[in-house]
Scaffold this motif. Structure first.
Motif, mmCIF file in Angstrom:
data_model
loop_
_atom_site.group_PDB
_atom_site.id
_atom_site.type_symbol
_atom_site.label_atom_id
_atom_site.label_comp_id
_atom_site.label_asym_id
_atom_site.label_seq_id
_atom_site.Cartn_x
_atom_site.Cartn_y
_atom_site.Cartn_z
ATOM 1 N N ASP A 117 3.732 13.134 -8.056
ATOM 2 C CA ASP A 117 4.566 13.733 -7.013
ATOM 3 C C ASP A 117 4.126 12.643 -6.091
ATOM 4 O O ASP A 117 3.176 13.012 -5.437
ATOM 5 C CB ASP A 117 4.204 15.121 -6.814
ATOM 6 N N PRO A 118 5.194 11.974 -5.345
ATOM 7 C CA PRO A 118 4.937 11.125 -4.406
ATOM 8 C C PRO A 118 4.627 12.191 -3.151
ATOM 9 O O PRO A 118 3.850 11.586 -1.952
ATOM 10 C CB PRO A 118 6.274 10.261 -4.069
ATOM 11 N N LYS A 119 5.177 13.250 -2.708
ATOM 12 C CA LYS A 119 4.958 14.147 -1.772
ATOM 13 C C LYS A 119 3.417 14.529 -1.750
ATOM 14 O O LYS A 119 3.088 14.879 -0.858
ATOM 15 C CB LYS A 119 5.838 15.223 -1.892
ATOM 16 N N ALA A 120 2.795 14.894 -3.025
ATOM 17 C CA ALA A 120 1.399 15.271 -2.975
ATOM 18 C C ALA A 120 0.650 14.159 -2.412
ATOM 19 O O ALA A 120 -0.254 14.478 -1.561
ATOM 20 C CB ALA A 120 1.228 15.723 -4.274
ATOM 21 N N PHE A 121 1.000 12.965 -2.691
ATOM 22 C CA PHE A 121 0.251 11.920 -2.183
ATOM 23 C C PHE A 121 0.225 11.891 -0.547
ATOM 24 O O PHE A 121 -0.569 11.498 0.202
ATOM 25 C CB PHE A 121 0.583 10.667 -2.795
ATOM 26 N N GLU A 122 1.636 11.760 -0.255
ATOM 27 C CA GLU A 122 1.746 11.823 1.278
ATOM 28 C C GLU A 122 1.248 12.699 2.201
ATOM 29 O O GLU A 122 0.732 12.840 3.174
ATOM 30 C CB GLU A 122 3.380 11.590 1.385
ATOM 31 N N GLU A 123 1.028 13.978 1.497
ATOM 32 C CA GLU A 123 0.419 15.037 1.982
ATOM 33 C C GLU A 123 -0.937 14.693 2.545
ATOM 34 O O GLU A 123 -1.639 15.260 3.379
ATOM 35 C CB GLU A 123 0.474 16.363 1.361
ATOM 36 N N LYS A 124 -1.817 14.092 1.206
ATOM 37 C CA LYS A 124 -3.171 13.891 1.569
ATOM 38 C C LYS A 124 -3.564 12.821 2.210
ATOM 39 O O LYS A 124 -4.909 12.409 2.453
ATOM 40 C CB LYS A 124 -3.820 13.938 0.157
ATOM 41 N N TRP A 125 -2.557 11.827 2.401
ATOM 42 C CA TRP A 125 -2.881 10.433 3.096
ATOM 43 C C TRP A 125 -3.169 10.614 4.572
ATOM 44 O O TRP A 125 -2.366 11.760 5.355
ATOM 45 C CB TRP A 125 -1.616 9.505 2.739
ATOM 46 N N PRO A 126 -4.290 10.209 4.912
ATOM 47 C CA PRO A 126 -4.670 10.240 6.469
ATOM 48 C C PRO A 126 -3.619 9.905 7.410
ATOM 49 O O PRO A 126 -2.951 8.752 7.005
ATOM 50 C CB PRO A 126 -5.846 9.426 6.420
ATOM 51 N N LYS A 127 -3.315 10.867 8.636
ATOM 52 C CA LYS A 127 -2.294 10.406 9.305
ATOM 53 C C LYS A 127 -2.592 9.534 10.463
ATOM 54 O O LYS A 127 -1.784 8.831 11.270
ATOM 55 C CB LYS A 127 -1.578 11.803 9.888
ATOM 56 N N GLU A 128 -3.772 9.597 10.989
ATOM 57 C CA GLU A 128 -4.134 8.729 12.283
ATOM 58 C C GLU A 128 -5.351 7.770 11.877
ATOM 59 O O GLU A 128 -6.107 7.602 12.825
ATOM 60 C CB GLU A 128 -4.766 9.843 13.253
ATOM 61 N N GLN A 129 -5.287 7.200 10.612
ATOM 62 C CA GLN A 129 -6.514 6.236 10.551
ATOM 63 C C GLN A 129 -6.539 4.939 11.112
ATOM 64 O O GLN A 129 -5.240 4.688 11.227
ATOM 65 C CB GLN A 129 -6.533 6.128 8.964
ATOM 66 N N PHE A 130 -7.424 4.315 11.464
ATOM 67 C CA PHE A 130 -7.363 2.967 12.218
ATOM 68 C C PHE A 130 -8.006 2.008 11.264
ATOM 69 O O PHE A 130 -9.127 2.071 10.738
ATOM 70 C CB PHE A 130 -8.404 3.287 13.452
ATOM 71 N N ILE A 131 -6.985 1.012 11.074
ATOM 72 C CA ILE A 131 -7.280 0.191 9.945
ATOM 73 C C ILE A 131 -7.426 -1.282 10.759
ATOM 74 O O ILE A 131 -6.413 -1.698 11.209
ATOM 75 C CB ILE A 131 -6.495 0.067 8.730
ATOM 76 N N PHE A 132 -8.915 -2.264 10.726
ATOM 77 C CA PHE A 132 -8.680 -3.195 11.489
ATOM 78 C C PHE A 132 -9.254 -4.396 10.485
ATOM 79 O O PHE A 132 -10.090 -4.229 9.845
ATOM 80 C CB PHE A 132 -9.951 -3.093 12.202
ATOM 81 N N ASP A 133 -8.136 -5.455 10.198
ATOM 82 C CA ASP A 133 -8.527 -6.266 9.370
ATOM 83 C C ASP A 133 -9.189 -7.334 10.058
ATOM 84 O O ASP A 133 -8.489 -7.966 10.784
ATOM 85 C CB ASP A 133 -7.021 -6.872 8.679
ATOM 86 N N VAL A 134 -10.148 -7.789 9.672
ATOM 87 C CA VAL A 134 -11.154 -8.657 10.614
ATOM 88 C C VAL A 134 -10.909 -10.011 10.451
ATOM 89 O O VAL A 134 -11.631 -10.765 10.960
ATOM 90 C CB VAL A 134 -12.620 -8.135 10.674
ATOM 91 N N GLN A 135 -10.117 -10.383 9.443
ATOM 92 C CA GLN A 135 -10.116 -11.726 8.939
ATOM 93 C C GLN A 135 -8.545 -11.775 8.289
ATOM 94 O O GLN A 135 -8.392 -11.665 7.207
ATOM 95 C CB GLN A 135 -11.118 -12.423 8.021
#
Length: 230
Positions: free
Chosen positions: A93-111
């Motif tokens: 269920d895509p909705k179940a995955f979306e519910e658990k996905w972090p909402k305010e995460q900070f992702i920093f790609d350093v290269q």
């Protein structure tokens, strides 16, 4: 001696969202795919085929969704043991995955890298011809120089890093060359990557690495000082 990850993905009908073997950055020869990695690959294929049919998607389309990522993590747990907090419901269920996905995460790609594809780099000189070969080697399956450049240009960089991923900020890295005025992949203040850093929405979501060329110490020092004052 090795296969590029982008080439594997380009020839794969439905690439896994998580690599199924160790991929090399071309600084080392990667080991062969392990038996457990082959088992993970087979289990993910089985899970994705079954669930994609239920959701009315192709397997390729399914693996690009959150549920596809959940399926990859679920298959990893089955093969290597319980490492990831993921449930069968998130696969189904895509909705179940979306519910658990972090909402305010900070992702920093350093290269990250971007190629300046201006025609001044690939003129009819010997160096220009070598650069054409280099660009085509980066995307050997593109079919033509023009298509290779489309997959390396600034717009594609912004699309890949910020449009098609959850990256919040990135650092764009330069590649040092012998001459300061010949850098098709450089993070420099007088052009190069600076437009990428400054223009999208006027934000500072992209930071630039400094680039110092030790083969031209005096000129490097002057340019580095100029960059520091910007």
């Amino acid at each position: 001696m090795w296969v590029r990850q982008c080439d594997l993905d380009a020839t794969n009908e439905a690439p896994s969202p998580i690599p199924t073997r160790i991929a090399s950055n071309e600084e080392f020869i990667p080991p062969p795919q392990m038996a457990e990695q082959r088992l993970f690959e087979a289990r993910l294929t089985e899970l994705s085929e079954k669930t994609a049919r239920k959701q009315g998607l192709s397997r390729r389309a399914f693996l690009r969704t959150g549920s596809g990522m959940a399926a990859a993590l679920f298959a990893l747990n089955e093969v290597f043991g319980p490492c990831y907090q993921v449930s069968a419901a998130e696969v189904e269920d895509p909705k179940a995955f979306e519910e658990k996905w972090p909402k305010e995460q900070f992702i920093f790609d350093v290269q990250t890298h971007h190629v300046d594809v201006a025609k001044k780099w690939y003129d009819d000189t010997p160096d220009g011809k070598k650069l054409v070969t280099f660009f085509q080697m980066l995307r050997p399956l593109a079919g033509s120089l023009e298509k290779s450049l489309e997959e390396l240009n600034r717009a594609h960089y912004v699309k890949e890093v910020f449009g098609d991923s959850d990256t919040t900020m990135a650092v764009i890295s330069g590649v040092p060359t012998r001459n300061w005025d010949k850098k098709p992949a450089a993070a420099r203040s007088d052009g190069g990557h600076a437009p990428v850093r400054q223009r999208p929405a006027g934000s500072l979501r992209v930071l630039s690495h400094g680039c110092c060329g030790p083969t031209s110490a005096r000129k490097s020092s002057r340019r580095w000082s100029a960059r520091s004052r910007i």
